[in-house]
Design a protein around this motif. Structure first.
Motif, short mmCIF file in Angstrom:
data_model
loop_
_atom_site.label_atom_id
_atom_site.label_comp_id
_atom_site.label_asym_id
_atom_site.label_seq_id
_atom_site.Cartn_x
_atom_site.Cartn_y
_atom_site.Cartn_z
N ALA A 12 0.83 -1.21 0.00
CA ALA A 12 0.00 0.00 0.00
C ALA A 12 0.87 1.25 0.00
CB ALA A 12 -0.93 -0.01 1.21
N ILE A 13 1.94 1.24 0.77
CA ILE A 13 2.84 2.40 0.81
C ILE A 13 3.58 2.54 -0.53
CG2 ILE A 13 4.84 3.41 1.97
CD1 ILE A 13 3.78 2.09 4.56
N ASP A 14 3.95 1.41 -1.14
CA ASP A 14 4.54 1.44 -2.48
C ASP A 14 3.58 2.11 -3.47
OD1 ASP A 14 7.13 0.55 -2.84
OD2 ASP A 14 6.56 -1.56 -3.02
N LEU A 15 2.32 1.69 -3.42
CA LEU A 15 1.31 2.24 -4.31
C LEU A 15 1.13 3.74 -4.05
CD1 LEU A 15 -0.82 1.70 -6.49
CD2 LEU A 15 -2.42 1.16 -4.66
N ALA A 16 1.15 4.13 -2.79
CA ALA A 16 1.03 5.55 -2.45
C ALA A 16 2.21 6.34 -3.03
CB ALA A 16 0.96 5.73 -0.94
N GLY A 17 3.41 5.78 -2.95
CA GLY A 17 4.59 6.45 -3.52
C GLY A 17 4.48 6.65 -5.01
N VAL A 18 4.04 5.62 -5.71
CA VAL A 18 3.86 5.73 -7.16
C VAL A 18 2.76 6.74 -7.47
CG1 VAL A 18 3.17 4.48 -9.24
CG2 VAL A 18 4.76 3.42 -7.63
N ALA A 19 1.67 6.69 -6.69
CA ALA A 19 0.57 7.62 -6.91
C ALA A 19 1.01 9.07 -6.70
CB ALA A 19 -0.60 7.29 -5.98
N VAL A 20 1.82 9.31 -5.68
CA VAL A 20 2.32 10.66 -5.41
C VAL A 20 3.13 11.17 -6.61
CG1 VAL A 20 4.00 11.97 -4.04
CG2 VAL A 20 2.28 10.56 -2.90
N ILE A 21 3.97 10.31 -7.16
CA ILE A 21 4.79 10.72 -8.30
C ILE A 21 3.91 10.99 -9.53
CG2 ILE A 21 6.57 9.98 -9.94
CD1 ILE A 21 7.86 8.45 -7.57
N VAL A 22 2.99 10.08 -9.83
CA VAL A 22 2.15 10.23 -11.02
C VAL A 22 1.22 11.43 -10.89
CG1 VAL A 22 0.28 9.15 -12.35
CG2 VAL A 22 2.27 7.80 -11.66
N ILE A 23 0.53 11.55 -9.75
CA ILE A 23 -0.39 12.67 -9.55
C ILE A 23 0.38 13.99 -9.52
CG2 ILE A 23 -2.00 13.74 -7.92
CD1 ILE A 23 -2.90 10.82 -7.23
N GLY A 24 1.53 13.99 -8.84
CA GLY A 24 2.35 15.20 -8.81
C GLY A 24 2.80 15.62 -10.19
N ALA A 25 3.19 14.64 -11.01
CA ALA A 25 3.61 14.96 -12.38
C ALA A 25 2.45 15.51 -13.20
CB ALA A 25 4.19 13.71 -13.05
N LEU A 26 1.28 14.92 -13.05
CA LEU A 26 0.12 15.39 -13.80
C LEU A 26 -0.29 16.80 -13.36
CD1 LEU A 26 -2.09 12.16 -13.88
CD2 LEU A 26 -0.86 13.21 -15.79
#
Length: 120
Positions: A12-26
């Motif tokens: 879940a924390i891995d997924l949150a990290g990826v989500a932060v990067i993707v959402i931040g980039a968008l």
């Protein structure tokens, strides 16, 4: 604690990290596009875009390191696993450090200039 719960927390924390990067980039890309439409100069919007994107990557990397630590130490605390974790954390720390230097334009132990403080 149950290993499957710890493993799920790590994922879940891995997924949150990826989500932060993707959402931040968008989000930073959309803001960059909006700023470009309002200005003739590209320099200032580009600098803010790089800073915002770098911050998203740094935050995402922090989550990814935390997930690696949880999974390695709590689920499989073998000597080899901890060694691999140490290498992963070292690489991500160096990447985070170099991104921080790139974003701030100074070494972390150097004082912030007054012009940089007003931009933050």
């Amino acid at each position: 604690m149950n290993k499957s719960i710890i493993e799920a927390a790590g994922e879940a924390i891995d997924l949150a990290g990826v989500a932060v990067i993707v959402i931040g980039a968008l989000v930073t890309t959309v803001i960059f596009g909006y700023r470009l439409l309002q200005r003739r100069s590209v320099q200032e919007p580009y600098q803010k875009y790089r800073r915002g994107l770098g911050r998203a990557i740094l935050l995402g990397l922090e989550f990814l390191v935390a997930a690696d630590i949880i999974r390695t130490v709590a689920v499989s605390p073998t000597f080899a696993g901890v060694g691999v974790l140490a290498v992963i954390v070292l690489v991500r720390t160096i990447l985070s450090f170099s991104l921080e230097v790139e974003l701030e334009g100074r070494w972390p132990w150097q004082a912030r200039s007054l012009s940089r403080q007003s931009q933050a």
